[in-house]
Design a protein around this motif. Structure first.
Motif, PDB file in Angstrom:
ATOM      1  N   LEU A 140       0.733  -1.311   0.031  1.00 38.58           N
ATOM      2  CA  LEU A 140       0.026   0.027  -0.073  1.00 38.58           C
ATOM      3  C   LEU A 140       0.993   1.213  -0.090  1.00 38.58           C
ATOM      4  CD1 LEU A 140      -2.574  -1.170   2.724  1.00 38.58           C
ATOM      5  CD2 LEU A 140      -3.174  -0.873   0.141  1.00 38.58           C
ATOM      6  N   ALA A 141       2.257   1.169   0.223  1.00 42.64           N
ATOM      7  CA  ALA A 141       3.025   2.412   0.466  1.00 42.64           C
ATOM      8  C   ALA A 141       3.767   2.379  -0.762  1.00 42.64           C
ATOM      9  CB  ALA A 141       3.726   2.241   1.629  1.00 42.64           C
ATOM     10  N   GLY A 142       4.266   3.743  -0.703  1.00 51.66           N
ATOM     11  CA  GLY A 142       5.136   4.162  -2.042  1.00 51.66           C
ATOM     12  C   GLY A 142       6.381   4.704  -1.123  1.00 51.66           C
ATOM     13  N   PRO A 143       7.347   5.016  -2.108  1.00 50.95           N
ATOM     14  CA  PRO A 143       8.647   5.381  -1.643  1.00 50.95           C
ATOM     15  C   PRO A 143       8.561   6.770  -0.780  1.00 50.95           C
ATOM     16  CG  PRO A 143       8.982   4.482  -3.713  1.00 50.95           C
ATOM     17  CD  PRO A 143       7.402   4.592  -3.537  1.00 50.95           C
ATOM     18  N   GLY A 144       9.181   6.864   0.370  1.00 47.56           N
ATOM     19  CA  GLY A 144       8.813   8.086   1.069  1.00 47.56           C
ATOM     20  C   GLY A 144       7.797   8.429   1.892  1.00 47.56           C
ATOM     21  N   ALA A 145       6.998   7.107   2.003  1.00 50.64           N
ATOM     22  CA  ALA A 145       5.665   7.322   2.616  1.00 50.64           C
ATOM     23  C   ALA A 145       6.006   7.769   3.996  1.00 50.64           C
ATOM     24  CB  ALA A 145       5.052   6.030   2.500  1.00 50.64           C
ATOM     25  N   VAL A 146       4.887   8.315   4.896  1.00 51.41           N
ATOM     26  CA  VAL A 146       5.044   8.775   6.075  1.00 51.41           C
ATOM     27  C   VAL A 146       4.607   7.641   6.726  1.00 51.41           C
ATOM     28  CG1 VAL A 146       4.240  10.491   7.760  1.00 51.41           C
ATOM     29  CG2 VAL A 146       4.824  11.167   5.545  1.00 51.41           C
ATOM     30  N   VAL A 147       5.282   6.903   7.788  1.00 55.28           N
ATOM     31  CA  VAL A 147       4.834   5.659   8.360  1.00 55.28           C
ATOM     32  C   VAL A 147       4.905   5.922   9.983  1.00 55.28           C
ATOM     33  CG1 VAL A 147       5.484   3.376   8.938  1.00 55.28           C
ATOM     34  CG2 VAL A 147       5.814   4.309   6.501  1.00 55.28           C
ATOM     35  N   VAL A 148       4.018   5.370  10.709  1.00 56.32           N
ATOM     36  CA  VAL A 148       4.007   5.440  12.077  1.00 56.32           C
ATOM     37  C   VAL A 148       3.771   3.662  12.683  1.00 56.32           C
ATOM     38  CG1 VAL A 148       2.639   5.954  14.173  1.00 56.32           C
ATOM     39  CG2 VAL A 148       3.434   7.888  12.501  1.00 56.32           C
ATOM     40  N   ASP A 149       4.555   3.409  13.531  1.00 51.51           N
ATOM     41  CA  ASP A 149       4.735   2.218  14.029  1.00 51.51           C
ATOM     42  C   ASP A 149       4.111   2.283  15.537  1.00 51.51           C
ATOM     43  OD1 ASP A 149       5.120  -0.507  14.886  1.00 51.51           O
ATOM     44  OD2 ASP A 149       7.184  -0.711  14.497  1.00 51.51           O
ATOM     45  N   LEU A 150       2.982   2.293  15.775  1.00 57.12           N
ATOM     46  CA  LEU A 150       2.474   2.136  17.309  1.00 57.12           C
ATOM     47  C   LEU A 150       2.685   1.002  17.896  1.00 57.12           C
ATOM     48  CD1 LEU A 150      -0.777   4.359  17.313  1.00 57.12           C
ATOM     49  CD2 LEU A 150       1.517   5.068  17.782  1.00 57.12           C
ATOM     50  N   CYS A 151       2.828   1.014  19.204  1.00 58.29           N
ATOM     51  CA  CYS A 151       3.032  -0.374  19.978  1.00 58.29           C
ATOM     52  C   CYS A 151       4.069  -1.050  19.403  1.00 58.29           C
ATOM     53  CB  CYS A 151       1.612  -0.978  20.197  1.00 58.29           C
ATOM     54  SG  CYS A 151       0.150  -0.339  20.600  1.00 58.29           S
ATOM     55  N   CYS A 152       4.968  -0.315  19.059  1.00 59.95           N
ATOM     56  CA  CYS A 152       6.355  -0.904  18.213  1.00 59.95           C
ATOM     57  C   CYS A 152       7.054  -2.040  18.773  1.00 59.95           C
ATOM     58  CB  CYS A 152       7.100   0.313  17.656  1.00 59.95           C
ATOM     59  SG  CYS A 152       8.287   1.153  18.962  1.00 59.95           S
ATOM     60  N   GLY A 153       7.065  -2.077  20.057  1.00 57.74           N
ATOM     61  CA  GLY A 153       8.032  -3.215  20.737  1.00 57.74           C
ATOM     62  C   GLY A 153       9.381  -2.848  20.410  1.00 57.74           C
ATOM     63  N   SER A 154       9.857  -4.058  19.672  1.00 55.40           N
ATOM     64  CA  SER A 154      11.312  -3.861  19.301  1.00 55.40           C
ATOM     65  C   SER A 154      11.613  -3.196  18.206  1.00 55.40           C
ATOM     66  CB  SER A 154      11.832  -5.340  18.896  1.00 55.40           C
ATOM     67  OG  SER A 154      11.034  -6.035  17.873  1.00 55.40           O
ATOM     68  N   GLY A 155      10.578  -2.561  17.564  1.00 54.68           N
ATOM     69  CA  GLY A 155      10.667  -1.965  16.320  1.00 54.68           C
ATOM     70  C   GLY A 155      10.589  -2.815  14.834  1.00 54.68           C
ATOM     71  N   ALA A 156      10.389  -4.019  15.248  1.00 49.47           N
ATOM     72  CA  ALA A 156      10.510  -4.933  14.129  1.00 49.47           C
ATOM     73  C   ALA A 156       9.790  -4.438  12.715  1.00 49.47           C
ATOM     74  CB  ALA A 156      10.216  -6.154  14.390  1.00 49.47           C
ATOM     75  N   LEU A 157       8.458  -4.276  13.228  1.00 50.57           N
ATOM     76  CA  LEU A 157       7.531  -3.753  11.831  1.00 50.57           C
ATOM     77  C   LEU A 157       7.980  -2.785  11.109  1.00 50.57           C
ATOM     78  CD1 LEU A 157       5.813  -5.595  13.835  1.00 50.57           C
ATOM     79  CD2 LEU A 157       3.748  -4.514  12.953  1.00 50.57           C
ATOM     80  N   GLY A 158       8.571  -1.499  11.645  1.00 47.62           N
ATOM     81  CA  GLY A 158       8.647  -0.322  11.002  1.00 47.62           C
ATOM     82  C   GLY A 158      10.129  -0.626  10.473  1.00 47.62           C
ATOM     83  N   ALA A 159      11.077  -1.377  10.982  1.00 45.21           N
ATOM     84  CA  ALA A 159      12.381  -1.460  10.426  1.00 45.21           C
ATOM     85  C   ALA A 159      12.313  -2.676   9.220  1.00 45.21           C
ATOM     86  CB  ALA A 159      13.417  -2.298  11.404  1.00 45.21           C
ATOM     87  N   ALA A 160      11.328  -3.382   9.289  1.00 48.03           N
ATOM     88  CA  ALA A 160      11.188  -4.561   8.174  1.00 48.03           C
ATOM     89  C   ALA A 160      10.405  -3.627   6.884  1.00 48.03           C
ATOM     90  CB  ALA A 160      10.268  -5.573   8.397  1.00 48.03           C
ATOM     91  N   LEU A 161       9.367  -2.770   7.191  1.00 49.56           N
ATOM     92  CA  LEU A 161       8.877  -2.009   6.234  1.00 49.56           C
ATOM     93  C   LEU A 161       9.918  -0.942   5.617  1.00 49.56           C
ATOM     94  CD1 LEU A 161       6.261  -1.479   4.513  1.00 49.56           C
ATOM     95  CD2 LEU A 161       5.544   0.170   6.556  1.00 49.56           C
ATOM     96  N   ALA A 162      10.676  -0.318   6.402  1.00 44.97           N
ATOM     97  CA  ALA A 162      11.456   0.643   5.884  1.00 44.97           C
ATOM     98  C   ALA A 162      12.597   0.167   4.907  1.00 44.97           C
ATOM     99  CB  ALA A 162      12.372   1.161   6.994  1.00 44.97           C
ATOM    100  N   ALA A 163      12.886  -1.344   5.283  1.00 49.68           N
ATOM    101  CA  ALA A 163      13.890  -2.188   4.742  1.00 49.68           C
ATOM    102  C   ALA A 163      13.102  -2.555   3.311  1.00 49.68           C
ATOM    103  CB  ALA A 163      14.449  -3.601   5.541  1.00 49.68           C
ATOM    104  N   ARG A 164      11.961  -3.029   3.267  1.00 52.73           N
ATOM    105  CA  ARG A 164      11.337  -3.257   2.178  1.00 52.73           C
ATOM    106  C   ARG A 164      11.115  -2.217   1.183  1.00 52.73           C
ATOM    107  NH1 ARG A 164       7.702  -7.472   0.978  1.00 52.73           N
ATOM    108  NH2 ARG A 164       8.039  -9.386   2.328  1.00 52.73           N
ATOM    109  N   LEU A 165      10.887  -0.828   1.427  1.00 51.01           N
ATOM    110  CA  LEU A 165      10.413   0.241   0.768  1.00 51.01           C
ATOM    111  C   LEU A 165      11.819   0.900   0.432  1.00 51.01           C
ATOM    112  CD1 LEU A 165       7.361   1.573   2.584  1.00 51.01           C
ATOM    113  CD2 LEU A 165       7.543   0.183   0.409  1.00 51.01           C
ATOM    114  N   GLY A 166      12.884   0.961   1.405  1.00 50.73           N
ATOM    115  CA  GLY A 166      14.013   1.758   0.994  1.00 50.73           C
ATOM    116  C   GLY A 166      14.288   3.258   1.271  1.00 50.73           C
ATOM    117  N   ARG A 167      13.049   3.674   1.413  1.00 51.55           N
ATOM    118  CA  ARG A 167      12.924   5.304   1.896  1.00 51.55           C
ATOM    119  C   ARG A 167      11.797   5.435   2.557  1.00 51.55           C
ATOM    120  NH1 ARG A 167      11.878  10.194  -0.324  1.00 51.55           N
ATOM    121  NH2 ARG A 167      11.381   9.379  -2.170  1.00 51.55           N
TER     122      ARG A 167
END
Length: 269
Positions: free
Chosen positions: A92-119
């Motif tokens: 659903l996201a494009g490069p440069g998307a504004v992403v918020v990871d709530l209840c992030c815990g270890s930050g795994a979701l945000g880190a994995a999404l950033a790695a997939r999208l690149g930016r």
């Protein structure tokens, strides 16, 4: 650097883990041996695992989305099924998307999404100090991590700009927490597991605020159980968002994707 061991020593580790109830004792022994740096740390790691500490806490990391995510003791361990949520977000996201990871815990979701999208413009938040420390290590320079309850610590400048809102909220009903495996109920923070009487308390709080933070056409993605999906949809719909449920039989994962009505910004089309 892994510690040097003999086949007999490895066999002894496997026997010890199997006696402690580790179903995948051979695989776990291989990971522990590969992670230990010397005989003393190896013995300590085997002892901690045999005592019931989650394997990821023993190793100090969990594999998630192709990444090695640091997971300290007392921090929620990211589940493999949640990779399905990240895949949905990436679609659903494009490069440069504004992403918020709530209840992030270890930050795994945000880190994995950033790695997939690149930016991406990534922001993450959690109420647990130990989780925040972990998330800052895992996200690094890819984004900002804040300590606080849900949206409270986020910069006000994000209101109305968030295109992807990841919210891996706790959804285990209070009465069911005691039925979880010991690794979870004893060694992971209760706040990361307990979703209230029906498991939807935190989801209600997130969806009540989400429309004010999402950009028009932005998406909220939450994980839930199959049996809770219908009520989760109803809860989200009452906030004015448009929900739909997607599922993965392979990962036994159920995700609700909720969209704020309105056209996306032209530069995101």
């Amino acid at each position: 650097m892994s510690v040097s061991t003999t086949p007999l020593a490895v066999s002894t580790i496997v026997t010890t883990l199997r006696a402690a109830g580790c179903v995948f004792a051979e695989d776990e022994a291989e990971l522990i041996v590969a992670t230990a740096t010397d005989p003393v740390s190896l013995a300590a790691m085997v002892e901690r695992r045999a005592a019931g500490l989650p394997l990821e806490h023993v190793l100090g990391w969990a594999e998630f989305g192709g990444l090695r995510i640091a997971v300290d003791s007392g921090v929620f361990v990211p589940r493999r099924r949640t990779e399905f949520l990240v895949r949905q977000a990436a679609a659903l996201a494009g490069p440069g998307a504004v992403v918020v990871d709530l209840c992030c815990g270890s930050g795994a979701l945000g880190a994995a999404l950033a790695a997939r999208l690149g930016r991406v413009e990534l922001h993450a938040a959690d109420v647990e100090p130990a989780a925040v420390r972990c998330a800052r290590r895992n996200i690094g320079e890819a984004g900002e991590v804040y300590e606080g309850d849900l949206f409270e610590p986020l910069p006000g400048s994000l209101r109305g700009r968030v295109e992807i809102l990841l919210a891996n909220v706790p959804y285990v009903p209070t009465d069911d927490v005691g039925l979880l495996p010991p690794e979870a109920r004893i060694h992971e923070p209760r706040v990361a597991l307990d979703g209230g009487l029906d498991g939807l308390d935190v989801l209600r709080r997130v969806t009540a605020e989400a429309p004010r933070w999402l950009a028009p056409g932005g998406h909220l993605l939450v994980e839930t159980s199959e049996r809770q999906a219908e009520r989760a949809e109803e809860t989200i719909a009452r906030s004015g968002l448009i929900p739909r449920v997607v599922a993965s039989d392979e990962l036994y994962a159920t995700v609700v994707i909720a969209t704020r009505p309105g056209p996306r910004s032209p530069d995101r089309l």
